[in-house]
Design a protein around this motif. Structure first.
Motif, short mmCIF file in Angstrom:
data_model
loop_
_atom_site.label_atom_id
_atom_site.label_comp_id
_atom_site.label_asym_id
_atom_site.label_seq_id
_atom_site.Cartn_x
_atom_site.Cartn_y
_atom_site.Cartn_z
N ASN A 1 99.06 -1.11 -40.88
CA ASN A 1 99.31 -1.79 -39.61
C ASN A 1 100.78 -2.10 -39.39
OD1 ASN A 1 99.59 -4.04 -41.28
ND2 ASN A 1 97.71 -5.01 -40.59
N ASP A 2 101.58 -2.18 -40.46
CA ASP A 2 103.02 -2.32 -40.28
C ASP A 2 103.69 -0.96 -40.05
OD1 ASP A 2 103.33 -5.09 -40.41
OD2 ASP A 2 103.35 -5.10 -42.59
N GLN A 3 103.16 0.10 -40.62
CA GLN A 3 103.70 1.44 -40.39
C GLN A 3 103.59 1.81 -38.90
OE1 GLN A 3 101.81 4.23 -43.06
NE2 GLN A 3 102.64 3.25 -44.90
N TYR A 4 102.65 1.24 -38.20
CA TYR A 4 102.47 1.54 -36.77
C TYR A 4 103.72 1.19 -35.96
CZ TYR A 4 100.33 1.62 -32.11
OH TYR A 4 100.05 1.90 -30.79
N ASN A 5 104.51 0.26 -36.44
CA ASN A 5 105.69 -0.20 -35.69
C ASN A 5 106.97 0.55 -36.07
OD1 ASN A 5 104.49 -2.37 -34.07
ND2 ASN A 5 104.11 -3.33 -36.04
N ALA A 6 106.86 1.68 -36.75
CA ALA A 6 108.03 2.39 -37.25
C ALA A 6 108.61 3.41 -36.27
CB ALA A 6 107.69 3.10 -38.56
N GLY A 7 108.25 3.32 -35.01
CA GLY A 7 108.77 4.24 -34.01
C GLY A 7 107.97 4.18 -32.73
N PRO A 8 108.33 4.98 -31.74
CA PRO A 8 107.59 4.99 -30.47
C PRO A 8 106.23 5.65 -30.62
CG PRO A 8 109.30 6.65 -30.45
CD PRO A 8 109.50 5.87 -31.72
N HIS A 9 105.40 5.48 -29.59
CA HIS A 9 103.99 5.88 -29.67
C HIS A 9 103.65 6.97 -28.68
CE1 HIS A 9 103.65 2.43 -32.25
NE2 HIS A 9 104.09 1.64 -31.30
N PRO A 10 103.58 8.22 -29.13
CA PRO A 10 103.16 9.30 -28.23
C PRO A 10 101.69 9.16 -27.87
CG PRO A 10 103.27 10.09 -30.49
CD PRO A 10 103.82 8.69 -30.51
N SER A 11 101.36 9.61 -26.68
CA SER A 11 99.95 9.63 -26.28
C SER A 11 99.23 10.75 -27.04
CB SER A 11 99.84 9.85 -24.78
OG SER A 11 100.41 11.10 -24.42
N ASP B 1 97.85 13.45 -26.03
CA ASP B 1 98.22 14.80 -25.63
C ASP B 1 99.68 15.13 -25.95
OD1 ASP B 1 99.40 13.20 -23.72
OD2 ASP B 1 98.68 14.34 -22.00
N GLN B 2 100.43 14.17 -26.48
CA GLN B 2 101.81 14.41 -26.87
C GLN B 2 101.99 14.52 -28.38
OE1 GLN B 2 103.64 10.93 -25.15
NE2 GLN B 2 104.23 12.00 -23.28
N LEU B 3 100.89 14.47 -29.14
CA LEU B 3 101.01 14.49 -30.60
C LEU B 3 101.72 15.75 -31.09
CD1 LEU B 3 97.58 13.20 -31.99
CD2 LEU B 3 99.77 12.01 -31.95
N LEU B 4 102.59 15.56 -32.08
CA LEU B 4 103.25 16.66 -32.77
C LEU B 4 103.03 16.52 -34.27
CD1 LEU B 4 106.73 16.86 -30.95
CD2 LEU B 4 104.82 18.47 -30.75
N PRO B 5 103.04 17.63 -35.00
CA PRO B 5 102.93 17.55 -36.45
C PRO B 5 103.98 16.60 -37.03
CG PRO B 5 102.69 19.81 -35.74
CD PRO B 5 103.10 19.04 -34.52
N GLY B 6 103.53 15.77 -37.96
CA GLY B 6 104.39 14.77 -38.57
C GLY B 6 104.18 13.38 -38.04
N ASP B 7 103.55 13.25 -36.84
CA ASP B 7 103.24 11.93 -36.32
C ASP B 7 102.22 11.25 -37.24
OD1 ASP B 7 104.85 12.43 -34.14
OD2 ASP B 7 103.20 12.88 -32.77
N LEU B 8 102.36 9.95 -37.39
CA LEU B 8 101.33 9.18 -38.08
C LEU B 8 100.24 8.84 -37.07
CD1 LEU B 8 103.29 6.74 -40.42
CD2 LEU B 8 102.45 9.06 -40.88
N VAL B 9 98.99 8.98 -37.48
CA VAL B 9 97.85 8.67 -36.62
C VAL B 9 97.04 7.55 -37.27
CG1 VAL B 9 97.65 10.83 -35.36
CG2 VAL B 9 96.71 10.69 -37.66
N ALA C 1 99.13 6.68 -32.22
CA ALA C 1 100.04 7.40 -33.10
C ALA C 1 101.44 6.80 -33.03
CB ALA C 1 100.09 8.88 -32.71
N THR C 2 102.22 7.11 -34.06
CA THR C 2 103.62 6.70 -34.12
C THR C 2 104.47 7.89 -34.52
OG1 THR C 2 103.09 4.43 -34.71
CG2 THR C 2 105.29 5.21 -35.29
N ARG C 3 105.55 8.11 -33.79
CA ARG C 3 106.54 9.11 -34.18
C ARG C 3 107.61 8.38 -34.98
NH1 ARG C 3 106.93 13.18 -29.84
NH2 ARG C 3 104.88 13.48 -30.76
N VAL C 4 107.51 8.47 -36.29
CA VAL C 4 108.36 7.70 -37.19
C VAL C 4 109.83 8.08 -36.99
CG1 VAL C 4 108.92 7.24 -39.61
CG2 VAL C 4 106.54 7.46 -38.89
N THR C 5 110.68 7.07 -36.85
CA THR C 5 112.11 7.29 -36.79
C THR C 5 112.79 6.47 -37.87
OG1 THR C 5 112.58 5.46 -35.25
CG2 THR C 5 111.97 7.59 -34.28
N GLU C 6 113.94 6.95 -38.30
CA GLU C 6 114.68 6.24 -39.34
C GLU C 6 115.09 4.86 -38.86
OE1 GLU C 6 118.35 7.14 -42.45
OE2 GLU C 6 117.84 8.57 -40.88
N ASP C 7 115.59 4.75 -37.64
CA ASP C 7 115.99 3.45 -37.10
C ASP C 7 114.79 2.53 -36.95
OD1 ASP C 7 118.63 4.17 -37.00
OD2 ASP C 7 118.63 4.64 -34.85
#
Length: 335
Positions: A253-263, A265-273, A320-326
């Motif tokens: 539940n904390d990993q969910y806040n590690a980046g923006p959230h694609p919908s 239909d916007q999921l890309l490989p590497g996104d956390l779900v 989902a979350t698209r993890v970013t370093e920042d």
């Protein structure tokens, strides 16, 4: 980190391994191809479930109090301050969900819910008070060079006088980090209005997870030698992104806040779900995997199972979350 529902146990296993390897290869090329595209996000709305349901209406309403503030910015500030904990007390005696010091509350606390009391512990008062105080500070620093929202946040942390004297965010490491973290977290709480950039680390995270296919699940597993290289769900995702230089929190539940959230239909490989029994509150998330494309993820599902491919489209799919370093760096360690 928690066990998935039994009805997911019949998900795809290793028998279709070759097809999934091809899926991974295609997925990595999708990531690489999308890296050339520059897209932006931004919204005055909130990402699905990012704010606990009990506070969402307050944050949405009061986050629009002035132009320097937004619901996502207010949410990021509250998360940074308290992790949504309305009973927390800091070593400096800052109290409640908005972490007001009593002397500041005495001057700037408001009766947000109109019950005739100004209660520092009541989020219905504390959240409106935080927004009101932010907007008051924004007025104080409106003529200071630089971004008014950055200066507002700096004033919340260090005081308006220091911001005015410095001509912007003062050279205080605590204040600079405070502003940077909240502005990064803002992207995690905002509802994106356009497609979100893929990250360059996604392919490496997938490759790590793929290398662990068939490894038995272990509750609390971090993949260490004494644990036989075994993982639970969030231990696997944490290790996958550590492999590419991004440090995530330990729990899902904390990993969910590690980046923006694609919908979806916007999921890309590497996104956390992520998956949950409560689809309105990210703090209730109990499972996470790494999306690989084609509606599937790699995950460590439950005790007695192995790391494998499972479908994403199940009734408990949260988002989902698209993890970013920042985004990962911005997460408060105490949350």
């Amino acid at each position: 980190m928690t066990v998935r529902k039994a009805w997911i146990a019949a998900g795809a296993g290793l028998g279709a391994g070759l097809a999934f390897v091809m899926l991974l290869v295609v997925g990595v090329y999708i990531v690489a191809g999308n890296l050339v595209n520059t897209v932006t996000t931004g919204s005055r709305g909130l990402a699905k479930g990012a704010v606990p349901a009990a506070y969402k209406q307050l944050v949405q309403q009061w986050g629009n109090l002035c132009p320097a503030l937004s619901p996502a910015l207010l949410a990021a500030q509250l998360y940074q301050e308290s992790g949504w904990n309305p009973t927390i007390v800091s070593p400096a005696d800052a109290r409640g969900i908005a972490q007001f010091i009593p002397s500041t509350w005495a001057t700037h606390g408001i009766d947000g819910n109109g019950d005739g009391k100004r209660d520092i512990w009541d989020p219905s008062d504390a959240i409106p008070s935080a927004a009101s105080y932010d907007c008051e500070l924004a007025k104080y620093v409106k003529d200071v060079p630089g971004n008014v929202s950055d200066n507002m946040l700096a004033a919340y942390n260090a005081g308006a006088y220091r911001v005015i004297k410095a001509g912007g965010v003062p050279g205080i490491s605590e204040t600079q980090n405070y502003v940077q973290r909240i502005r990064s977290l803002e992207k995690s709480f905002a509802a994106p209005v356009r497609r979100i950039d893929p990250t360059r680390q996604a392919a490496g995270a997938i490759a790590f997870a793929q290398s662990k296919l068939g490894t038995p699940y272990l509750w609390g597993g971090n993949g260490t030698a004494d644990q036989g290289g075994r993982f639970d769900c969030s231990g696997l995702t944490k290790a996958a992104y550590e492999k590419v230089g991004i440090t995530l929190p330990r729990v899902a539940n904390d990993q969910y806040n590690a980046g923006p959230h694609p919908s979806r239909d916007q999921l890309l490989p590497g996104d956390l779900v992520f998956f949950s029994d409560n689809l309105t509150d990210s703090r209730a998330i109990r499972h996470v995997g790494i999306y690989v494309g084609g509606g599937y993820m790699i995950d460590a599902p439950r005790s007695g199972a192995v790391i494998r491919f499972d479908p994403v489209d199940t009734p408990d799919y949260f988002g989902a979350t698209r993890v970013t370093e920042d985004g990962a760096k911005a997460l408060p360690t105490a949350v």
